[in-house]
Design a protein around this motif. Structure first.
Motif, PDB file in Angstrom:
ATOM      1  N   GLN A  91     -51.049  20.173  43.210  1.00 42.43           N
ATOM      2  CA  GLN A  91     -50.560  21.029  42.136  1.00 42.43           C
ATOM      3  C   GLN A  91     -51.684  21.973  41.688  1.00 42.43           C
ATOM      4  O   GLN A  91     -52.862  21.715  41.933  1.00 42.43           O
ATOM      5  N   PRO A  92     -51.337  23.070  41.025  1.00 44.45           N
ATOM      6  CA  PRO A  92     -52.358  24.060  40.650  1.00 44.45           C
ATOM      7  C   PRO A  92     -53.336  23.609  39.573  1.00 44.45           C
ATOM      8  O   PRO A  92     -54.381  24.227  39.386  1.00 44.45           O
ATOM      9  N   SER A  93     -53.008  22.562  38.823  1.00 40.79           N
ATOM     10  CA  SER A  93     -53.908  22.106  37.767  1.00 40.79           C
ATOM     11  C   SER A  93     -53.734  20.603  37.568  1.00 40.79           C
ATOM     12  O   SER A  93     -52.729  20.023  37.984  1.00 40.79           O
ATOM     13  N   SER A  94     -54.711  20.006  36.893  1.00 42.09           N
ATOM     14  CA  SER A  94     -54.673  18.560  36.661  1.00 42.09           C
ATOM     15  C   SER A  94     -53.496  18.167  35.785  1.00 42.09           C
ATOM     16  O   SER A  94     -52.894  17.108  35.978  1.00 42.09           O
ATOM     17  N   ILE A  95     -53.159  19.010  34.809  1.00 46.73           N
ATOM     18  CA  ILE A  95     -52.048  18.671  33.919  1.00 46.73           C
ATOM     19  C   ILE A  95     -50.729  18.717  34.683  1.00 46.73           C
ATOM     20  O   ILE A  95     -49.819  17.921  34.421  1.00 46.73           O
ATOM     21  N   GLU A  96     -50.610  19.610  35.652  1.00 52.00           N
ATOM     22  CA  GLU A  96     -49.407  19.665  36.470  1.00 52.00           C
ATOM     23  C   GLU A  96     -49.343  18.486  37.434  1.00 52.00           C
ATOM     24  O   GLU A  96     -48.259  18.003  37.771  1.00 52.00           O
ATOM     25  N   VAL A  97     -50.495  18.034  37.888  1.00 52.44           N
ATOM     26  CA  VAL A  97     -50.531  16.834  38.738  1.00 52.44           C
ATOM     27  C   VAL A  97     -49.998  15.643  37.961  1.00 52.44           C
ATOM     28  O   VAL A  97     -49.161  14.876  38.453  1.00 52.44           O
ATOM     29  N   LEU A  98     -50.466  15.492  36.719  1.00 52.55           N
ATOM     30  CA  LEU A  98     -50.026  14.375  35.892  1.00 52.55           C
ATOM     31  C   LEU A  98     -48.521  14.446  35.641  1.00 52.55           C
ATOM     32  O   LEU A  98     -47.815  13.430  35.715  1.00 52.55           O
ATOM     33  N   ARG A  99     -48.028  15.629  35.354  1.00 52.52           N
ATOM     34  CA  ARG A  99     -46.586  15.817  35.143  1.00 52.52           C
ATOM     35  C   ARG A  99     -45.806  15.444  36.398  1.00 52.52           C
ATOM     36  O   ARG A  99     -44.801  14.732  36.337  1.00 52.52           O
ATOM     37  N   ALA A 100     -46.260  15.920  37.545  1.00 53.75           N
ATOM     38  CA  ALA A 100     -45.564  15.651  38.803  1.00 53.75           C
ATOM     39  C   ALA A 100     -45.577  14.159  39.139  1.00 53.75           C
ATOM     40  O   ALA A 100     -44.596  13.612  39.654  1.00 53.75           O
ATOM     41  N   GLN A 101     -46.687  13.502  38.838  1.00 52.92           N
ATOM     42  CA  GLN A 101     -46.780  12.062  39.112  1.00 52.92           C
ATOM     43  C   GLN A 101     -45.804  11.275  38.246  1.00 52.92           C
ATOM     44  O   GLN A 101     -45.148  10.353  38.731  1.00 52.92           O
ATOM     45  N   GLY A 102     -45.723  11.634  36.983  1.00 52.05           N
ATOM     46  CA  GLY A 102     -44.793  10.944  36.096  1.00 52.05           C
ATOM     47  C   GLY A 102     -43.360  11.118  36.545  1.00 52.05           C
ATOM     48  O   GLY A 102     -42.576  10.154  36.569  1.00 52.05           O
ATOM     49  N   LEU A 103     -43.001  12.336  36.913  1.00 56.34           N
ATOM     50  CA  LEU A 103     -41.637  12.600  37.370  1.00 56.34           C
ATOM     51  C   LEU A 103     -41.361  11.899  38.695  1.00 56.34           C
ATOM     52  O   LEU A 103     -40.248  11.404  38.925  1.00 56.34           O
ATOM     53  N   ALA A 104     -42.360  11.851  39.582  1.00 59.05           N
ATOM     54  CA  ALA A 104     -42.180  11.165  40.863  1.00 59.05           C
ATOM     55  C   ALA A 104     -41.939   9.674  40.644  1.00 59.05           C
ATOM     56  O   ALA A 104     -41.129   9.054  41.345  1.00 59.05           O
ATOM     57  N   TYR A 105     -42.633   9.106  39.671  1.00 56.17           N
ATOM     58  CA  TYR A 105     -42.455   7.689  39.349  1.00 56.17           C
ATOM     59  C   TYR A 105     -41.020   7.419  38.901  1.00 56.17           C
ATOM     60  O   TYR A 105     -40.362   6.502  39.389  1.00 56.17           O
ATOM     61  N   VAL A 106     -40.534   8.236  37.972  1.00 50.52           N
ATOM     62  CA  VAL A 106     -39.175   8.051  37.454  1.00 50.52           C
ATOM     63  C   VAL A 106     -38.151   8.298  38.557  1.00 50.52           C
ATOM     64  O   VAL A 106     -37.176   7.559  38.701  1.00 50.52           O
ATOM     65  N   ARG A 107     -38.372   9.316  39.359  1.00 49.17           N
ATOM     66  CA  ARG A 107     -37.443   9.649  40.438  1.00 49.17           C
ATOM     67  C   ARG A 107     -37.357   8.510  41.452  1.00 49.17           C
ATOM     68  O   ARG A 107     -36.273   8.163  41.933  1.00 49.17           O
ATOM     69  N   PHE A 108     -38.497   7.919  41.776  1.00 48.82           N
ATOM     70  CA  PHE A 108     -38.525   6.817  42.734  1.00 48.82           C
ATOM     71  C   PHE A 108     -37.736   5.627  42.207  1.00 48.82           C
ATOM     72  O   PHE A 108     -36.988   4.985  42.933  1.00 48.82           O
ATOM     73  N   ALA A 109     -37.898   5.351  40.920  1.00 48.37           N
ATOM     74  CA  ALA A 109     -37.161   4.242  40.312  1.00 48.37           C
ATOM     75  C   ALA A 109     -35.659   4.496  40.361  1.00 48.37           C
ATOM     76  O   ALA A 109     -34.869   3.588  40.657  1.00 48.37           O
ATOM     77  N   ARG A 110     -35.242   5.720  40.079  1.00 48.09           N
ATOM     78  CA  ARG A 110     -33.820   6.040  40.098  1.00 48.09           C
ATOM     79  C   ARG A 110     -33.255   5.999  41.513  1.00 48.09           C
ATOM     80  O   ARG A 110     -32.077   5.677  41.711  1.00 48.09           O
ATOM     81  N   ASP A 111     -34.075   6.308  42.507  1.00 43.62           N
ATOM     82  CA  ASP A 111     -33.615   6.264  43.897  1.00 43.62           C
ATOM     83  C   ASP A 111     -33.529   4.835  44.432  1.00 43.62           C
ATOM     84  O   ASP A 111     -32.805   4.578  45.395  1.00 43.62           O
ATOM     85  N   THR A 112     -34.281   3.930  43.822  1.00 46.13           N
ATOM     86  CA  THR A 112     -34.317   2.536  44.289  1.00 46.13           C
ATOM     87  C   THR A 112     -34.136   1.596  43.098  1.00 46.13           C
ATOM     88  O   THR A 112     -35.011   0.780  42.801  1.00 46.13           O
ATOM     89  N   PRO A 113     -33.025   1.682  42.383  1.00 45.76           N
ATOM     90  CA  PRO A 113     -32.873   0.951  41.117  1.00 45.76           C
ATOM     91  C   PRO A 113     -32.934  -0.564  41.251  1.00 45.76           C
ATOM     92  O   PRO A 113     -33.540  -1.238  40.417  1.00 45.76           O
ATOM     93  N   GLU A 114     -32.326  -1.116  42.314  1.00 48.35           N
ATOM     94  CA  GLU A 114     -32.319  -2.576  42.443  1.00 48.35           C
ATOM     95  C   GLU A 114     -33.728  -3.117  42.651  1.00 48.35           C
ATOM     96  O   GLU A 114     -34.162  -4.054  41.975  1.00 48.35           O
ATOM     97  N   LEU A 115     -34.454  -2.501  43.573  1.00 51.58           N
ATOM     98  CA  LEU A 115     -35.809  -2.974  43.836  1.00 51.58           C
ATOM     99  C   LEU A 115     -36.737  -2.678  42.668  1.00 51.58           C
ATOM    100  O   LEU A 115     -37.637  -3.462  42.364  1.00 51.58           O
ATOM    101  N   TYR A 116     -36.538  -1.547  42.005  1.00 48.51           N
ATOM    102  CA  TYR A 116     -37.386  -1.239  40.851  1.00 48.51           C
ATOM    103  C   TYR A 116     -37.192  -2.279  39.758  1.00 48.51           C
ATOM    104  O   TYR A 116     -38.156  -2.742  39.148  1.00 48.51           O
ATOM    105  N   ARG A 117     -35.955  -2.650  39.526  1.00 51.55           N
ATOM    106  CA  ARG A 117     -35.663  -3.651  38.494  1.00 51.55           C
ATOM    107  C   ARG A 117     -36.342  -4.977  38.835  1.00 51.55           C
ATOM    108  O   ARG A 117     -36.960  -5.618  37.971  1.00 51.55           O
TER     109      ARG A 117
END
Length: 232
Positions: A91-117
Motif C-alpha cells: 500500500q502507498p502508506s503505513s496507515i493504508e497498510v493497517l487499514r487493508a490488513q484489518g479489512l483482510a482479516y474481517v473478509r477472511f473471517a466472512r469467507d470462512t465463517p465455520e472455521l473462523y468460529r
C-alpha cells in the motif's frame, strides 16, 4: 470464497508409507468434518479415520489426541490468514497498510465463517499451536504496522503491543458479529467494517494528540475548536 482459501480438500492417495501426505490427508478430513458439522465436539478421531480410510491408531502416529489434531487444523487456517494479510501489504502508506490488513482479516473471517468460529471462539489452551500461529501471523502484522506508524509520528509513542491488541480486538469484534449475526442490518458489510476499524484507528491517533486522560466532552470541545480553526 471458502473454496479458494482452504481448498482443495480433495485428497490424493499417497504411496504407502508417505507419512507427510497422510498427515495432510488427516488435516483435510478433519477440516471437512468441521465444516460439515460446524462444531469441534462433533469431530472424533474415529470419524476422521473413517473419512481418510485408515484406522484410528494411524491418526495417533501423527497427532497425540483430538485436541492436537484440532490445533493443527486451526494453525493451518491461520497460516492461510497470514497469507491474506501479507497479500494486502503493498500500500502507498503505513496507515493504508493497517487499514487493508484489518479489512483482510474481517473478509477472511466472512469467507470462512465455520472455521473462523472454531479457531477463534472455541476454548484455547496456552502454548498450543494456535497461540503460536496467532503470535506469528495476524497479530504480528498489525503490530508491525503500528510500530511503523509510531516511528513515523502518526501514532503516539507507546506500547505497540497494546495498541495492536486494541485494533485486533476491534477487527475480531466486527468479524465475530458479522459471522454470528449476519442477519442484522449492517448494510454493506465491507463498508461497515471499514467505518468501525477507521474509527478505532483514528481514535488512537486523536487520543495520542489530545491525551487519553481527557474527558470525552473535553475531547469533543477541542476537536470542534480545531475544526472551526480550519474553516476560519
Amino acid at each position: 470464497m471458502l473454496g479458494d482459501v482452504i481448498q482443495p480438500l480433495k485428497r490424493r492417495r499417497a504411496p504407502r508409507g508417505s507419512g507427510e501426505q497422510l498427515r495432510e490427508e488427516i488435516l483435510d478430513a478433519a477440516t471437512e468434518l468441521l465444516l460439515e458439522t460446524g462444531h469441534a465436539k462433533a469431530v472424533s478421531i474415529r470419524s476422521v479415520a473413517q473419512r481418510v480410510g485408515v484406522t484410528p491408531p494411524s491418526i495417533y502416529l501423527h497427532f497425540a489426541d483430538k485436541d492436537a489434531l484440532l490445533d493443527a487444523v486451526c494453525a493451518r487456517y491461520f497460516e492461510k490468514l497470514d497469507e491474506q494479510m501479507q497479500a494486502v501489504s503493498d500500500q502507498p502508506s503505513s496507515i493504508e497498510v493497517l487499514r487493508a490488513q484489518g479489512l483482510a482479516y474481517v473478509r477472511f473471517a466472512r469467507d470462512t465463517p465455520e472455521l473462523y468460529r472454531i479457531a477463534t471462539m472455541g476454548e484455547g489452551r496456552p502454548g498450543s499451536d494456535v497461540d503460536l500461529t496467532l503470535n506469528s501471523s495476524a497479530f504480528m502484522h498489525l503490530r508491525t504496522s503500528v510500530e511503523a506508524l509510531i516511528a513515523e509520528g502518526v501514532y503516539p509513542a507507546g506500547d505497540a503491543t497494546a495498541m495492536a491488541l486494541e485494533l485486533w480486538t476491534a477487527a475480531h469484534g466486527v468479524a465475530a458479529m458479522l459471522v454470528a449475526k449476519p442477519y442484522l442490518p449492517w448494510g454493506d458489510a465491507e463498508e461497515f467494517a471499514d467505518r468501525v476499524l477507521r474509527a478505532v484507528c483514528l481514535g488512537q491517533i486523536v487520543g495520542g494528540m489530545i491525551g487519553t486522560d481527557v474527558a470525552p466532552s473535553d475531547t469533543v470541545a477541542r476537536l470542534k475548536e480545531f475544526a472551526e480553526g480550519i474553516h476560519q
